[in-house]
Enzyme design. Sequence first.
Site, short mmCIF file in Angstrom:
data_model
loop_
_atom_site.label_atom_id
_atom_site.label_comp_id
_atom_site.label_asym_id
_atom_site.label_seq_id
_atom_site.Cartn_x
_atom_site.Cartn_y
_atom_site.Cartn_z
NE ARG A 126 7.69 -10.20 -5.57
CZ ARG A 126 7.54 -9.30 -6.53
NH1 ARG A 126 7.97 -9.60 -7.75
NH2 ARG A 126 6.97 -8.14 -6.30
CE1 TYR A 127 4.59 -11.51 -3.08
CE2 TYR A 127 4.09 -10.42 -5.16
CZ TYR A 127 4.65 -10.40 -3.89
OH TYR A 127 5.26 -9.27 -3.43
CB THR A 128 1.40 -17.55 -8.89
OG1 THR A 128 2.49 -17.45 -9.82
CG2 THR A 128 0.60 -16.27 -8.91
#
Length: 750
Positions: A126-128
């Site tokens: 979800r962050y990359t």
Amino acid sequence: MTDIVSIDEDGIEQVSLKTYTEKAYLDYSMYVILDRALPNIGDGLKPVQRRIVYAMSELGLKATAKYKKSARTVGDVIGKFHPHGDSAAYEAMVLMAQDFSYRYPLVDGQGNWGSPDDPKSFAAMRYTESRLTPYAEVLLSELGQGTVDWVPNFDGTMDEPSVLPARVPNVLLNGTTGIAVGMATDIPPHNLREVVTAAIRMLEAPKSTVRELCEHVLAPDFPTEAEIITPREDIIAMYESGRGALKMRAVWEQEDGDIVVSALPYQVSGSRVLEQIAQQMQAKKLPMVADLRDESDHENPTRLVIVPRSNRVDVEAVMGHLFATTDLEKSYRVNLNMIGIDGRPAVKGLDRILSEWLEFRKETTRRRLQYRLERVEKRLHILEGYLVAYLNIDEVIHIIRTEDKPKPALMQRFGITDVQAEAILDLKLRNLAKLEEMNIRAEQDELSAERDSLQQILGSDARLKTLMKKELLAAAEEYGDERRSPLAQRDEARAFSELELTTSDPITIVVSEKGWIRAAKGHDIDPTSLSYKSGDSFKLVAKGRSNQPTVVFDSTGRAYTLASHNLPSARGQGEPLTGRINPPSGATFEGVLTGSDEQLYLLASDAGYGFVAKLADLQAKNKAGKAVLNLPKGGRVMQPAPVPANPEGSWVAAVSNEGRLLVFPLADLPQMARGKGNKIIGIPSARVQSREEYMIAVQVLGEGDSLVVYAGKRHHRLKPADLEHYRGERGRRGNKLPRGFQRVEAMVIE
């Protein structure tokens, strides 16, 4: 119950447990082998990798597109093509994005995608963000051109490619590892330019041997600058059989006296290496290293500094030890196992891999050209219809306006086909003006030339091979780079022995009458003042260093070797030698010595025989020792006498218990590893056997040494000039000492 399916009276199928489990296990194993763990020789990808790359291309995530959240890609992959866990799919995606794991990454990641120190430290999906790399185009650029077969996805709602139309042998370029059922694969990465050159060699000379191909493919090429130190012949043998092993070694150099490691083997963590070295330092197994530092940063991704304790430390030897005991040198298994073009898994040699891939590439190229030819011919057919319409535009418009069914009317009036009539009817009114004869004929000429060219290539193997070669060279030019893993010839790494790691401290080794041994620190120890057990007393002493071996002689002439550094301390009363060695029953200990391996000693029996031996020749690895000194009948072992460091000009002084002294050159005695030796002083064997006369002491004198003989409380000093009187030939009886020294007890050098 038999092994076949049967139906009972209720209409229920029954099958034996044996049959069911066999079939279930075989089905599962084939699924794991073919659809999970092994790469396909065509595109070099496992199914999950192929699905990730295809899903990203479908999402429009080409190298020129904006990054999208990785969670979006993973969602598409597991929702449409790969019904497994999201973490498994994301981990496969991360691996393809790590430039330290993949030689030619397929995914271009933004954010935290892990580090060489900890590849698993990547951020959650979800962050990359991610997109495909330019290199991914070699797998995808021909996908929509009829090049590969399409198969239904897991739920049959859409199709996915069974393999990607790779333009280069990606199976070798990025390599892969995998564990299936009953088999595994370990394919190392390779250099694009080298592999393409070898593929072209194979294309031009299909009977090329592996050795010839290895003129181009020198070795695997990992995404690290560490050295490959496997010998060339071993590498060739690995490519011939498809199985083998590779060794990589870290690259280092000296910088202001410090050892600086600038490249680590593939998938080796710098922090782990420092931890391994630190553990050895804490265990005092690396006394020559004073400090460790990790100076890695953005500019120097790998910079490990090892600080030697002094500039006298042999850094080559230290690095040899570290290569042997840490991950600074690492071995990699090679197992070129993959699914071939026949759909079966097999371990293949380099020649077979390239020939099978070229067969795959040839078929892919042929299908692409055939697909394009069909499109060109279809377009030419439609252009013929357009030309008819243009030349008869008014009549065509009239038919369309007046006829209820204009299509058959057009076909009947102008003799055109169903496809041509459909194309004319599909034209928009505004496009009719564009149907100029010159434009139509220009497009016809262009497409006709392309059709002729395609037909020529498809009709000639030579032209097809030329096209394949041209496309391979273009891919190598666009995506190729220089080799990163250099090849080097290095000596075998050797770890320090326990003795080499021992500090060189002065020690005094003491053996008691009853065979108890101990070692005191320093050389200023008076062994007679030490505490002994009741009924025991001092017998033998030797002075040396803690990293030198101790050799003990017993009364049978056998020699035993002990490690000096772990002898019991002289603070206590020591340990019995019989606890460390296995001498014959009833044997006593008559000699102890220590020093360097090159140190010379005079070994003698009191029967008057002896020889010179090197300490290295006296050492034995087993507890039973080795026979060194052969004793004449009635003879006994004497304490070995050290020989000066420069034995030239040295003299042997031998004295009998009856006070006869003989001095002769040391050079008259032979140097041997074992035996009885030569006669030193002439004593009749009968008198030795009856113990009436025997050699009481023997010493080796250097230039300028004096000799002191003891008889009871009396002693007599003989200076070099005084010794002239006693010089003679080896084996003589010698001359009598002065009155009062007829019963000599000892002799020492001053």
